[in-house]
Design an enzyme around this catalytic site. Structure first.
Site, PDB file in Angstrom:
ATOM      1  CG  ASN A  10     -32.661  14.380   8.455  1.00  0.00           C
ATOM      2  OD1 ASN A  10     -33.124  14.562   7.333  1.00  0.00           O
ATOM      3  ND2 ASN A  10     -31.997  13.293   8.792  1.00  0.00           N
ATOM      4  CD1 TRP A  11     -37.798  18.835   8.260  1.00  0.00           C
ATOM      5  CD2 TRP A  11     -38.103  19.816   6.261  1.00  0.00           C
ATOM      6  NE1 TRP A  11     -38.049  20.160   8.479  1.00  0.00           N
ATOM      7  CE2 TRP A  11     -38.247  20.795   7.268  1.00  0.00           C
ATOM      8  CE3 TRP A  11     -38.248  20.201   4.922  1.00  0.00           C
ATOM      9  CZ2 TRP A  11     -38.533  22.130   6.989  1.00  0.00           C
ATOM     10  CZ3 TRP A  11     -38.527  21.537   4.644  1.00  0.00           C
ATOM     11  CH2 TRP A  11     -38.669  22.485   5.667  1.00  0.00           C
ATOM     12  CE  LYS A  12     -34.485  11.036  10.100  1.00  0.00           C
ATOM     13  NZ  LYS A  12     -34.481   9.953  11.066  1.00  0.00           N
ATOM     14  CG  HIS A  96     -28.789  10.120   8.914  1.00  0.00           C
ATOM     15  ND1 HIS A  96     -29.504   8.965   9.134  1.00  0.00           N
ATOM     16  CD2 HIS A  96     -29.332  11.060   9.723  1.00  0.00           C
ATOM     17  CE1 HIS A  96     -30.454   9.210  10.037  1.00  0.00           C
ATOM     18  NE2 HIS A  96     -30.367  10.473  10.411  1.00  0.00           N
ATOM     19  CD  GLU A  98     -32.883   7.480   8.967  1.00  0.00           C
ATOM     20  OE1 GLU A  98     -33.067   8.361   8.114  1.00  0.00           O
ATOM     21  OE2 GLU A  98     -33.373   7.529  10.121  1.00  0.00           O
ATOM     22  CD  GLU A 168     -28.756  11.913  13.896  1.00  0.00           C
ATOM     23  OE1 GLU A 168     -29.646  12.722  14.129  1.00  0.00           O
ATOM     24  OE2 GLU A 168     -28.709  11.230  12.856  1.00  0.00           O
ATOM     25  N   GLY A 174     -35.923   7.780  15.915  1.00  0.00           N
ATOM     26  CA  GLY A 174     -37.283   7.406  15.526  1.00  0.00           C
ATOM     27  C   GLY A 174     -37.938   6.405  16.461  1.00  0.00           C
ATOM     28  CB  SER A 214     -36.256  10.298  20.361  1.00  0.00           C
ATOM     29  OG  SER A 214     -36.517   9.156  19.564  1.00  0.00           O
ATOM     30  N   GLY A 235     -35.336  14.812  13.830  1.00  0.00           N
ATOM     31  CA  GLY A 235     -36.123  14.209  12.759  1.00  0.00           C
ATOM     32  C   GLY A 235     -37.594  14.518  12.942  1.00  0.00           C
ATOM     33  N   GLY A 236     -38.324  13.586  13.520  1.00  0.00           N
ATOM     34  CA  GLY A 236     -39.788  13.666  13.638  1.00  0.00           C
ATOM     35  C   GLY A 236     -40.298  15.002  14.159  1.00  0.00           C
TER      36      GLY A 236
HETATM   37  P1  13P Z   1     -35.771  11.436  15.206  1.00  0.00           P
HETATM   38  O1  13P Z   1     -35.658  12.798  15.834  1.00  0.00           O
HETATM   39  O2  13P Z   1     -37.053  11.213  14.471  1.00  0.00           O
HETATM   40  O3  13P Z   1     -35.444  10.350  16.196  1.00  0.00           O
HETATM   41  O4  13P Z   1     -34.631  11.348  14.069  1.00  0.00           O
HETATM   42  C1  13P Z   1     -33.323  11.697  14.398  1.00  0.00           C
HETATM   43  C2  13P Z   1     -32.524  11.757  13.159  1.00  0.00           C
HETATM   44  O5  13P Z   1     -32.225  10.748  12.540  1.00  0.00           O
HETATM   45  C3  13P Z   1     -32.112  13.085  12.677  1.00  0.00           C
HETATM   46  O6  13P Z   1     -31.157  12.970  11.671  1.00  0.00           O
END
Ligand code: 13P
Length: 251
Positions: A10-12, A96, A98, A168, A174, A214, A235-236
């Site tokens: 997920n590149w956000k 999600h 967020e 999640e 994050g 993470s 994510g990251g």
């Molecule tokens: P991180 O891997 O950066 O913690 O993000 C997880 C995430 O929200 C994937 O959708």
């Protein structure tokens, strides 16, 4: 039973178009281990190009990070599931944390988005997970159960079977703090049992449940080796080809 194994990135709100295409290409050029699916969730303006790039690559799919709850009309700035379908996008993230936290995606809105996705033949990757306060109170399983009851448990069996789920925990997103493999396994097994009670054991056994929060090369192997963890939503660590490729190779 053997379930689909999935590594989803997920590149956000990250990467320029050039960077996204380069990252996509370097992942596409890898040999994806057999039995593993890779999904890249990118920003809307990049989806068509990424999708075209992914067409010849087996087991590589492109996802949108969101879609509108509306089919069409006067909703400035929104992107409809039918628009995603019209550029052959196969998956969309729905629920999600967020989106729930910053953009007001309530359970009712999520139900409408799920319906839009199904109406347009796009497979939802449905996310759930508890905040830190709930984890500390020990009520995390019942919190997630309520999230499912208010959204995806309203789907009929045929639609439900098309879902990919992602657990999640918000406190692990994050933050660098990963759920332990025991914490992930406990929740994934609990979710599978809820699905079995709501639908059937067969359906529960077949649905991929990804862990997100993470995930990195250092912990992916251990997390993915848990009985009910079928991969990761990353994510990251999905923003760099080396680390994401290592995660893809962690099954
Ligand atoms: P991180 O891997 O950066 O913690 O993000 C997880 C995430 O929200 C994937 O959708």
């Amino acid at each position: 039973m053997s379930r689909r194994k999935i590594a989803a990135g997920n590149w956000k709100l990250n990467l320029s178009f050039e960077e996204a295409m380069q990252l996509g290409r370097s992942i596409a050029n890898q040999e994806i281990p057999s039995g593993v699916e890779v999904i890249l969730a990118a920003a809307f303006p990049y989806l068509k190009s990424l999708g075209e790039m992914a067409v010849p690559v087996q087991n590589l799919h492109i996802a949108a990070q969101n879609c509108s709850e509306h089919a069409k009309g006067a909703f400035t700035g929104e992107v409809a599931a039918s628009m995603l379908n019209s550029i052959q996008i196969s998956h969309v993230l729905i629920g999600h944390s967020e989106r729930r936290e910053y953009f007001g995606d309530t359970d009712n809105v999520l139900c409408m988005k799920l319906q839009q996705a199904f109406d347009n033949e796009i497979n939802p990757i449905y996310c759930c997970g508890e905040p830190l306060r709930i984890r500390k109170s020990g009520d995390h399983v019942s919190y997630v159960k309520t999230q499912l009851e208010e959204t995806i448990f309203k789907l009929d069996q045929d639609q439900f079977a098309k879902l990919v789920l992602a657990y999640e925990p918000i406190w692990a997103i994050g933050t660098g703090e990963t759920a332990s493999s025991e914490q992930a396994q406990e929740m994934h097994a609990a979710i599978r049992e809820m699905i079995s009670n709501q639908y059937s054991q067969e359906l529960a056994d077949g649905i991929p449940i990804l862990y997100g929060g993470s995930v990195k090369p250092a912990n992916a192997k251990e997390l993915f080796s848990q009985k009910d963890v079928d991969g990761g939503l990353v994510g990251g660590a999905s923003l760099k080809s080396d680390s994401f490729i290592e995660i893809i190779n962690s099954f």
